[in-house]
Design an enzyme around this catalytic site. Structure first.
Site, mmCIF file in Angstrom:
data_model
loop_
_atom_site.group_PDB
_atom_site.id
_atom_site.type_symbol
_atom_site.label_atom_id
_atom_site.label_comp_id
_atom_site.label_asym_id
_atom_site.label_seq_id
_atom_site.Cartn_x
_atom_site.Cartn_y
_atom_site.Cartn_z
ATOM 1 N N GLU A 124 0.850 -1.187 0.000
ATOM 2 C CA GLU A 124 0.000 0.000 0.000
ATOM 3 C C GLU A 124 0.893 1.246 0.000
ATOM 4 O O GLU A 124 1.863 1.284 0.741
ATOM 5 C CB GLU A 124 -0.905 0.032 1.237
ATOM 6 N N GLY A 256 2.967 2.481 10.845
ATOM 7 C CA GLY A 256 2.710 1.693 12.049
ATOM 8 C C GLY A 256 2.544 0.218 11.736
ATOM 9 O O GLY A 256 3.218 -0.639 12.303
ATOM 10 N N MET A 258 0.393 -2.754 8.680
ATOM 11 C CA MET A 258 -0.302 -2.920 7.402
ATOM 12 C C MET A 258 -1.197 -4.155 7.415
ATOM 13 O O MET A 258 -0.785 -5.233 7.844
ATOM 14 C CB MET A 258 0.751 -3.025 6.289
ATOM 15 N N GLU A 293 -5.653 -3.132 12.487
ATOM 16 C CA GLU A 293 -5.289 -3.937 11.316
ATOM 17 C C GLU A 293 -6.212 -5.148 11.191
ATOM 18 O O GLU A 293 -6.619 -5.524 10.093
ATOM 19 C CB GLU A 293 -3.829 -4.387 11.371
ATOM 20 N N HIS A 296 -9.521 -4.157 9.689
ATOM 21 C CA HIS A 296 -9.453 -3.917 8.245
ATOM 22 C C HIS A 296 -9.889 -5.154 7.451
ATOM 23 O O HIS A 296 -10.245 -5.025 6.286
ATOM 24 C CB HIS A 296 -8.024 -3.565 7.824
ATOM 25 N N GLU A 315 -10.039 3.868 6.058
ATOM 26 C CA GLU A 315 -9.266 4.322 7.213
ATOM 27 C C GLU A 315 -10.130 5.031 8.266
ATOM 28 O O GLU A 315 -10.001 4.766 9.452
ATOM 29 C CB GLU A 315 -8.100 5.209 6.767
HETATM 30 N N1 PHE Z 1 -3.115 0.918 5.768
HETATM 31 C C1 PHE Z 1 -2.261 1.044 6.924
HETATM 32 C C2 PHE Z 1 -3.181 1.241 8.103
HETATM 33 O O1 PHE Z 1 -3.753 2.200 8.361
HETATM 34 C C3 PHE Z 1 -1.315 2.162 6.917
HETATM 35 C C4 PHE Z 1 -0.237 2.085 5.881
HETATM 36 C C5 PHE Z 1 -0.335 2.839 4.739
HETATM 37 C C6 PHE Z 1 0.867 1.315 6.081
HETATM 38 C C7 PHE Z 1 0.654 2.797 3.775
HETATM 39 C C8 PHE Z 1 1.856 1.279 5.146
HETATM 40 C C9 PHE Z 1 1.760 2.031 3.992
HETATM 41 O O2 PHE Z 1 -3.479 0.420 8.796
HETATM 42 ZN ZN ZN Z 2 -5.738 1.563 8.537
#
Ligand code: PHE
Ligand code: ZN
Length: 851
Positions: A124, A256, A258, A293, A296, A315
């Site tokens: 990401e 933080g 992923m 996480e 998600h 998010e």
């Molecule tokens: N999608 C991740 C999160 O919010 C954050 C993230 C974004 C990590 C881009 C790495 C690179 O949980």
């Molecule tokens: Zn997130």
């Protein structure tokens, strides 16, 4: 990353991809300098796309194409720095390619890279294109089958394991996903294992993978994961959907953590914890990020985003869910106070400056620059407002409909709002402005009282932000309660729905003029502007039934006392000291709440408030006033402090729970004040006897804040020199607490320390981020703070553009300060912009900030 003419991408230009993908098969032959990636992808023309089957383009960056075939026939595509093009058949076809990449040379930590000898990925937002040629966009979803070949004991990817042998493993992810959720990990790792049985009785194997030696610091993360899985079933009815759930901790990570499907990858600081090495704040962060996480999996993975403009769809919602979870695990009110404090410190600050942008932006240059407090935290506030407006029952029904209707899809904010409209029959067109218009609304309040009728008059003002001079009125849910003068609640919490620029609400049949408690629980992300007396604030601090607003009343008192000190040279307001002392020593109140109430507004927050009020903040005066306020508070509380410290000192075995953490927080706050009275005697003793990291950091901070603690710093370094995560605290604390005139010099000295591995993002942040966090030190009048940060941004940018760009936001507030400071800050932004080979990431940030 380097790009001569970075392109702006617009939401309005969205077009679906001209093909769909049936399935993806990937084979990785892992070598540090030359990894081979083989792909087999089945494409078919996308009947839903206007450009169905036209203009075949695959993203690809920093790839060496070895070979490409279509339906088995070797082809020679046109390769550019951003991808490739070629002619393709009009019907379905099989794409096969082999590329070579160099994970060991990947310092940007995006794509496939190496950290301490282990292979890992971060895709990401657009990192998959650095792994192989692919339509790297979130609306292209496919099932993935992955084979990894490497001479390493642990080989992981998404989904369920298909098989493994010496030097290979195969994985199959049955759930269609976009490429940004792809992950691969390979290395010499050990697992901390457990299992979870879902509500329908399926057993899921859980594993947290770490470097050998770290496995005894995974228990809290595992416990948090299990509680998250249970909570998502109980509260959202969401069950986990694979046989296995893996988490891997890596030391080099830009963010933080992923949410890769079935294989979350975490910054090791958000996994590893033991009482000796982690503070209570670390524990709380681990709990919330593990939950985030995991959550998600449904909000982000099963239903993803159509394009990156919709980032807040996953998010904002997932932050809202993790906030709910932490509130349920701990104290809901305390969690809300912490979240609002963070929102104001980061998001209100962003909204006030040159980086302000809508929760759903309309354009961007580099998407990595949009993982912001606005997308995340304000995005979560919008979900909270929706829930407040429609009520808990309809919120639950809307979420069920969302999961049901959009499972397996890539959705938009329009889709999200539509489920609420369909469930409630409401028209959310006006509410939607929260997504499209940047800036923090100002809410002015006046009151009238006549013949038993009390009326609240509200007016909203929506300040201009870059590119958005005019704003429409927002729909603002205002939670209000009314108290009578003897402290009884006469009207319980009621949600007023403000939809106009100016609006009044009447309360009838009251015997006496009430005292209003407005914006309870911070029901909307606005700045409340209300001229009121400190007597009334002290009354609310003492009597409000809404714990958030009690804290808020104390906060307002503290802020006005501090601003009067800064602006008029006033003495610390006796009413504020009185009110705070009463609260701090009230044994009936939750220690965590009392600790929060004792935390003075930060220097940056005061600067923000002064700038908001049309003044030019003076960092040195702010710092001096805050120190003087602490001194006065200490003197006021003096008789009670030793007993408070003793009462809050841990006796039994260590527990990381909220109750024990609250006691430690109150103890640390008391120790901080006590240090101003006894020249650090109690803190020195506290440091010596500390048996956990929270107490150790609390005592050390108290000493550093009064200019002491050098011996303790040495002892700390001696004890923790071998633990990089703990050393991050050592770096950060001394820089954060350094005297303004020393901060830049100390930072420069510490960058020469052998433990400062500047290529590691955690280390970089702990040193340079702390310089930025030392308000008076960073904004020093001679520009030394700005210069040093710019030096390091320019140094790290060629290696790691994301980390450079994130850290550059330290400059976003330059417009607040005097002409001299502005001149210094602009000179550094200009210097950055003039650098050759600047990354797209840092270039976009610096030019937006420079204006
Ligand atoms: N999608 C991740 C999160 O919010 C954050 C993230 C974004 C990590 C881009 C790495 C690179 O949980
Ligand atoms: Zn997130």
């Amino acid at each position: 990353m380097q790009d001569a003419a970075p392109q702006t991408i617009y939401l309005a230009d969205y077009q679906p991809f001209g093909w769909t993908i049936d399935s993806v098969e990937l084979t990785f032959r892992l070598f540090p300098e030359a990894t081979r990636v083989l792909s087999r992808i089945r494409f078919a023309p996308n009947p839903k796309a206007p450009s169905s089957g036209k203009d075949f383009f695959l993203h690809g960056e920093l790839l060496r194409l070895i070979s490409a075939r279509i339906d088995g026939q070797e082809i020679t595509p046109v390769v550019t720095p951003t991808g490739l093009r070629c002619a393709v058949p009009s019907g379905p076809f099989l794409w096969e390619a082999e590329v070579e990449i160099a994970p060991a040379a990947n310092t940007a930590l995006e794509g496939l890279y190496m950290s301490n000898g282990m292979y890992c990925t971060q895709c990401e937002a657009e990192g998959f294109r650095k792994i192989t040629y692919y339509p790297d966009r979130p609306d292209v979803m496919a099932t993935f089958k992955v084979r990894i070949e490497a001479d390493l004991p642990v080989l992981l990817s998404n989904g369920n394991p298909l098989g493994q042998g010496a030097g290979w493993a195969e994985w199959q992810d049955p759930w269609p996903k976009p490429a940004y959720l792809f992950a691969l990990v390979a290395g010499d790792l050990v697992a901390h294992r457990d299992s979870f049985t879902t509500q329908s009785g399926r057993k899921v194997d859980l594993a947290i993978w770490v470097r050998p030696g770290d496995e005894d610091r995974c228990a809290y993360a595992m416990d948090s994961l299990i509680r998250s899985m249970r909570w998502d079933e109980e509260v959202y009815g969401r069950e986990y959907d694979l046989d296995i759930f893996n988490i891997v901790a890596v030391d080099d990570f830009n963010m933080g953590a992923m949410e890769n499907k079935g294989l979350n990858i975490f910054n090791s600081k958000l996994v590893l914890a033991s009482p000796e090495t982690a503070t209570d704040d670390d524990y709380a962060r681990i709990e919330s990020v593990i939950a985030h996480e995991y959550f998600h999996n449904w909000t982000g993975n099963r239903t993803t985003c159509r394009d990156w403009f919709q980032l807040c769809l996953k998010e904002g919602l997932t932050v809202f869910r993790d906030q709910q979870f932490s509130g349920d695990m701990r104290s809901g009110a305390v969690k809300r106070i912490e979240d609002v404090a963070l929102l104001r410190a980061r998001q209100f600050r962003e909204d006030q400056g040159p980086l302000a942008h809508p929760v759903r932006p309309e354009s961007f240059v580099e998407i990595n620059n949009f993982y912001t407090a606005t997308i995340y935290e304000k995005g979560a506030e919008i979900i909270g407002m929706l829930k407040t407006l429609v009520g808990d029952a309809d919120y639950a029904r809307a979420l069920d409909l969302y999961f049901d209707r959009h499972d397996g899809e890539a959705a938009t904010i329009e889709d999200w709002l539509r489920v609420f409209e369909d469930v409630t029959g409401r028209d959310l067109a006006a509410f939607k402005r929260w997504y499209g218009q940047a800036g923090t609304p100002r809410l002015k309040v006046a009151e009238t009282w006549e013949d038993g009728t009390y009326t609240l008059h509200f007016e909203q003002e929506n300040p201009a932000t870059p590119g958005q001079p005019h704003k429409d009125a927002k729909v603002i849910p205002i939670a209000v309660g009314l108290l009578n003068p003897n402290g009884d609640e006469v009207v319980g919490t009621t949600v007023l729905e403000m939809t106009q620029a100016a609006q009044s609400f009447r309360f009838e049949g009251l015997a006496t003029k009430p005292i209003p408690s407005i914006l309870r629980g911070f029901s909307a992300p606005v700045v409340l502007q209300r001229t009121t007396t400190s007597a009334e604030q002290a009354f609310l601090l003492a009597h409000d039934t809404d714990l958030f607003n009690r804290w808020e009343a104390g906060r307002a008192l503290a802020k006005s006392a501090l601003l009067a000190m800064v602006q008029e040279g006033a003495a610390p307001a006796p009413q504020w000291l009185e009110a705070l002392a009463g609260l701090a020593l009230d044994p009936e109140l939750d220690p965590a709440f009392r600790a929060l109430a004792l935390r003075l507004p930060g220097e940056d927050e005061l600067a923000q408030a002064l700038y908001d009020a049309g003044a030019t903040p003076d960092p040195d005066r702010i710092q001096a006033a805050r120190r003087e306020a602490s001194q006065a508070l200490a003197a006021k509380l003096a008789p009670g402090l030793p007993a408070l410290i003793a009462a809050m000192s841990e006796t039994g075995a260590f527990s990381a729970d909220a109750k024990a953490a609250g006691r430690r927080a109150l103890k640390a706050a008391a120790l901080m004040l006590q240090a101003r009275l006894d020249a650090g005697q109690a803190a020195t003793a506290g440091f010596a006897s500390a048996s956990n990291m929270t107490d150790q950091v609390g005592a050390l901070s108290a000493l550093l804040a009064i200019g002491e603690g050098q011996a303790e710093l040495q002892a700390f370094e001696k004890r923790w020199g071998g633990n990089a995560l703990v050393m991050d605290k050592w770096f950060a604390l001394q820089i954060l607490h350094a005297a303004p005139e020393r901060a830049a010099e100390l930072t420069a000295e510490l960058t020469a320390h052998p433990a400062f591995d500047w290529k590691n993002p955690n280390r970089f942040r702990s040193v340079l981020g702390s310089l930025a966090g030392n308000h008076a030190g960073f904004h020093r009048a001679d520009g030394a703070g700005y210069r040093l940060l710019a030096d390091w941004l320019l140094k790290i940018d060629p290696l790691n553009p994301q980390t450079a760009a994130r850290m550059s936001t330290a400059f976003e507030t330059w417009g607040r300060y005097d002409a001299n400071r502005q001149g210094h800050a602009k000179a550094q932004l200009d210097r950055i912009l003039a650098a050759t080979g600047l990354s797209r990431d840092l270039k976009e940030m610096a030019s937006r900030m420079r204006g």
